[in-house]
Design a protein around this motif. Structure first.
Motif, PDB file in Angstrom:
ATOM      1  N   PHE A  23       0.773  -1.161   0.007  1.00  0.00           N
ATOM      2  CA  PHE A  23       0.043  -0.008   0.125  1.00  0.00           C
ATOM      3  C   PHE A  23       1.024   1.195   0.017  1.00  0.00           C
ATOM      4  N   GLY A  24       2.070   1.339   0.744  1.00  0.00           N
ATOM      5  CA  GLY A  24       2.805   2.234   0.713  1.00  0.00           C
ATOM      6  C   GLY A  24       3.301   2.636  -0.718  1.00  0.00           C
ATOM      7  N   LEU A  27       0.466   4.377  -2.748  1.00  0.00           N
ATOM      8  CA  LEU A  27       0.328   5.799  -2.335  1.00  0.00           C
ATOM      9  C   LEU A  27       1.698   6.611  -3.009  1.00  0.00           C
ATOM     10  N   ALA A  30       1.038   7.044  -6.620  1.00  0.00           N
ATOM     11  CA  ALA A  30      -0.118   7.687  -6.821  1.00  0.00           C
ATOM     12  C   ALA A  30       0.367   9.411  -6.740  1.00  0.00           C
ATOM     13  N   ALA A  31       1.033   9.579  -5.706  1.00  0.00           N
ATOM     14  CA  ALA A  31       1.246  10.998  -5.392  1.00  0.00           C
ATOM     15  C   ALA A  31       2.225  11.400  -6.533  1.00  0.00           C
TER      16      ALA A  31
END
Length: 75
Positions: A23-24, A27, A30-31
């Protein structure tokens, strides 16, 4: 390249990052994708630096937007 292809590639990149990195990583990808998208819009001239920080005009029902101004000119 069409927006559908760009969306497909972005979704695949996020999917691979989520699957292999957790998940990290999802993210982070995505960022960084969002930052890259905004930077690309700046370089294309579609976005001004003040557009991110300027308050939006209030729209909604009864508000006067572009369409209301255009209708007044036609009358």
């Amino acid at each position: 390249m069409s927006m559908a292809v760009v969306g497909l590639l972005a979704g695949m990149a996020l999917g691979f990052a989520g699957y292999f990195g957790g998940f990290g990583a999802f993210l982070l990808v995505a960022a960084l994708g969002t930052i890259g998208f905004i930077g690309g819009r700046f370089l294309d001239g579609d976005l001004e630096p003040g557009d991110l920080f300027r308050p939006r005009e209030r729209g909604g029902r009864g508000g006067r937007g572009e369409r209301g101004d255009r209708d007044d000119r036609l009358r």
